[in-house]
Design an enzyme around this catalytic site. Structure first.
Site, PDB file in Angstrom:
ATOM      1  N   HIS A 256       0.735  -1.246   0.179  1.00 38.32           N
ATOM      2  CA  HIS A 256       0.067   0.103  -0.142  1.00 38.32           C
ATOM      3  C   HIS A 256       0.816   1.275   0.195  1.00 38.32           C
ATOM      4  O   HIS A 256       0.577   2.290  -0.728  1.00 38.32           O
ATOM      5  CB  HIS A 256      -0.835   0.038   1.236  1.00 38.32           C
ATOM      6  CG  HIS A 256      -1.850   1.108   1.469  1.00 38.32           C
ATOM      7  ND1 HIS A 256      -3.060   1.072   0.888  1.00 38.32           N
ATOM      8  CD2 HIS A 256      -1.849   2.345   1.820  1.00 38.32           C
ATOM      9  CE1 HIS A 256      -3.833   2.181   1.261  1.00 38.32           C
ATOM     10  NE2 HIS A 256      -2.629   3.150   1.571  1.00 38.32           N
ATOM     11  N   GLU A 257       1.935   1.448   0.902  1.00 37.02           N
ATOM     12  CA  GLU A 257       2.807   2.465   0.841  1.00 37.02           C
ATOM     13  C   GLU A 257       3.481   2.572  -0.211  1.00 37.02           C
ATOM     14  O   GLU A 257       3.892   3.732  -0.576  1.00 37.02           O
ATOM     15  CB  GLU A 257       3.237   2.498   2.154  1.00 37.02           C
ATOM     16  CG  GLU A 257       2.641   2.566   3.401  1.00 37.02           C
ATOM     17  CD  GLU A 257       1.769   3.572   3.619  1.00 37.02           C
ATOM     18  OE1 GLU A 257       1.947   4.550   3.100  1.00 37.02           O
ATOM     19  OE2 GLU A 257       0.496   3.501   4.153  1.00 37.02           O
ATOM     20  N   HIS A 260       1.877   4.522  -2.688  1.00 37.33           N
ATOM     21  CA  HIS A 260       2.107   6.165  -2.500  1.00 37.33           C
ATOM     22  C   HIS A 260       3.515   6.519  -2.972  1.00 37.33           C
ATOM     23  O   HIS A 260       3.529   7.503  -3.687  1.00 37.33           O
ATOM     24  CB  HIS A 260       1.864   6.373  -0.948  1.00 37.33           C
ATOM     25  CG  HIS A 260       0.505   6.338  -0.591  1.00 37.33           C
ATOM     26  ND1 HIS A 260      -0.527   7.061  -1.131  1.00 37.33           N
ATOM     27  CD2 HIS A 260      -0.176   5.741   0.297  1.00 37.33           C
ATOM     28  CE1 HIS A 260      -1.640   6.958  -0.600  1.00 37.33           C
ATOM     29  NE2 HIS A 260      -1.500   6.159   0.411  1.00 37.33           N
ATOM     30  N   GLU A 286      -4.333   8.043  -3.274  1.00 33.53           N
ATOM     31  CA  GLU A 286      -5.050   6.721  -2.803  1.00 33.53           C
ATOM     32  C   GLU A 286      -5.290   5.613  -3.963  1.00 33.53           C
ATOM     33  O   GLU A 286      -5.376   4.606  -3.491  1.00 33.53           O
ATOM     34  CB  GLU A 286      -6.164   6.931  -1.881  1.00 33.53           C
ATOM     35  CG  GLU A 286      -6.413   5.823  -0.914  1.00 33.53           C
ATOM     36  CD  GLU A 286      -5.468   5.442   0.019  1.00 33.53           C
ATOM     37  OE1 GLU A 286      -5.569   4.282   0.708  1.00 33.53           O
ATOM     38  OE2 GLU A 286      -4.698   6.385   0.584  1.00 33.53           O
TER      39      GLU A 286
END
Length: 491
Positions: A256-257, A260, A286
């Site tokens: 997830h990170e 980003h 996101e």
């Protein structure tokens, strides 16, 4: 052109200073000595005062007054548009309020972390009450007579309104609730079993991060209470967390990170330290973290590759084969924690927060009543009671940081990710074969070329529409979820 050049040099210096301020925030959550909290709060307040002074410097207004955007190329005009927006918004917020918020939210992070560890909302409530008070004041200044929550939301998703998002989320909810009910009535697939060395989890997390294209030479992976991404351009840092009983928490928080971070690393280098040199909105940001984590990271193809890596690292997982592993990765189960929620239920967690924080900012809900309101809403939405504050109202860092208006961008990002995934599949027809081999190059290149490289050049919805060919709607996300979980659970 001289005015434009002077303005841009001033903005690059401001952008560099903002990166330094961000590094203080990263250090506070990752490496800062526990006794340094009060000093760091003062440091953050001074940095915010300096940034606020630069963002409201009268010279910025003078430069903007003499620059004709018609004399600039598209990039120059976009930079001026972004600078003007920041200048106008910053001038509405008094310098002492901006400094007070920076000092308070830095201190509030430590208070929240301690209260979370002690499961004691009452210990955090007085600090949160002050954060809400100042955010209401800031929102009122920014709104200038308009909707206060919309003014705060505009920091994270420019151009969006709570009414628009409520309409979109209202369209999401019925099909999500129906899918959740249908899935939970079916037998659950076996879960991962065993104890997983936490250092080994971090080793595998770094391998996975690199597989998704994260450039470690321009970043680093550490642990924190709440995973996050910090920085931009050539210094983009991410964090994750580990649980000896749940390696998926570490691995999928990392993916997830990385979504980003990959966005920030891919923005055109010529935009560094300019208003275009970062993701255009948190909703678009996101969309990258969620498509990396879910549509790619939890796909049948990629999990077959991950299954082999997991067995190499940890041995027997208590699962029969790659198909069972895929089902385990995508198990839909009752749980309290938003960041650990499956794809079916994740948005329901977000909608709860969206409604509560709107009520807080509007004054329809006060901090003293927040824990009860959270628990009542959670019981109504999920059908079981919150067991402790760290599994409820204290689980997220956002309100301690004053990030009111941030939560709805998580669900908006999921909607955007659904649209992008549909377009990606159309443009890369052999995507599954590549992902099964651990080759994510085509997928990440498509996202880099169609979304990430542009930074803040286009408006948020325009970014998605240009990449997908159509205006974003919730339909592709819902269709994807129903098809995926309908297959896994034989609906």
């Amino acid at each position: 052109m001289s005015a434009f050049q002077d303005l841009m040099q001033f903005e690059r210096d401001t952008g560099a200073l903002a990166q330094v301020a961000g590094r203080l925030g990263w250090d506070q959550e990752v490496m800062m000595p526990p006794g340094a909290g009060e000093q760091r709060a003062d440091e953050m307040a001074v940095m915010e005062a300096m940034l606020h002074a630069r963002r409201t410097d009268p010279r910025v207004g003078e430069w903007l007054a003499v620059i004709d955007p018609g004399d600039l190329d598209d990039e120059g005009a976009a930079m001026v548009r972004q600078i003007r927006r920041t200048y106008d918004r910053s001038r509405r917020v008094p310098a002492d309020l901006a400094s007070a918020l920076a000092r308070l939210t830095s201190r509030a992070h430590r208070v929240w972390a301690e209260a979370r560890a002690d499961d004691d909302f009452a210990a955090f409530a007085p600090t949160l009450r002050e954060v809400v008070r100042l955010k209401r004041e800031e929102g009122a200044a920014l709104a200038d007579g308009g909707d206060v929550y919309d003014a705060l939301l505009d920091d994270y998703e420019p151009g969006a309104t709570a009414a628009q998002l409520s309409e979109m989320f209202g369209a999401l909810r019925p099909r999500l609730v129906a899918l959740r009910q249908a899935v939970l009535e079916r037998p659950q697939p076996p879960a991962l079993q065993g104890t997983f060395d936490e250092q080994a989890q971090m080793t595998l997390a770094r391998t996975v991060a690199k597989t998704f294209g994260y450039e470690m030479a321009r970043g680093r992976l550490d642990k924190s209470v709440h995973p996050f991404t910090s920085g931009g351009a050539d210094d983009v840092r991410i964090t994750t967390r580990t649980d000896a009983l749940d390696p998926f928490n570490c691995l999928y928080s990392t993916i997830h990170e990385v979504g980003h971070a990959a966005y920030e690393q891919a923005v055109r280098r010529s935009y560094r330290f300019t208003p275009l040199g970062q993701g255009v909105s948190m909703g678009v940001h996101e969309s990258q973290s969620r498509i990396y984590e879910n549509q790619i990271g939890r796909s049948r193809a990629f999990t077959s590759w991950l299954y082999a890596r997991m067995t190499e690292q940890f041995g027997d997982l208590g699962l029969a084969d790659a198909d069972a592993f895929y089902a385990a990765v995508n198990r839909v189960k009752n749980g309290y924690i938003r960041t650990e929620a499956d794809e079916v239920q994740y948005n329901l967690h977000v909608l709860l927060r969206f409604d509560l924080e709107r009520a807080l900012i509007a004054g329809a809900l006060e901090v003293d009543d927040l824990e009860d309101a959270w628990n009542e809403r959670f019981l109504a939405d999920f059908g079981f009671a919150v067991d402790k504050p760290s599994d409820g109202v204290l689980q997220d860092v956002h309100w301690s940081a004053g990030l009111f208006g941030y939560f709805p961008t998580y669900s908006l990002g999921n909607v955007y990710a659904g649209c992008l995934h549909k377009a990606l599949r159309s443009d890369v027809p052999d995507l599954d074969a590549q992902m099964a081999a651990g080759d994510l190059g085509a997928a990440t290149a498509w996202l880099r070329d169609n979304v990430q490289q542009f930074g803040g050049l286009f408006a948020p919805r325009e970014v998605i529409q240009r990449a997908c060919g159509d205006a974003p709607t919730e339909a592709p996300l819902l269709d994807y979820l129903e098809a995926k979980f309908g297959t896994i659970y034989s609906l």
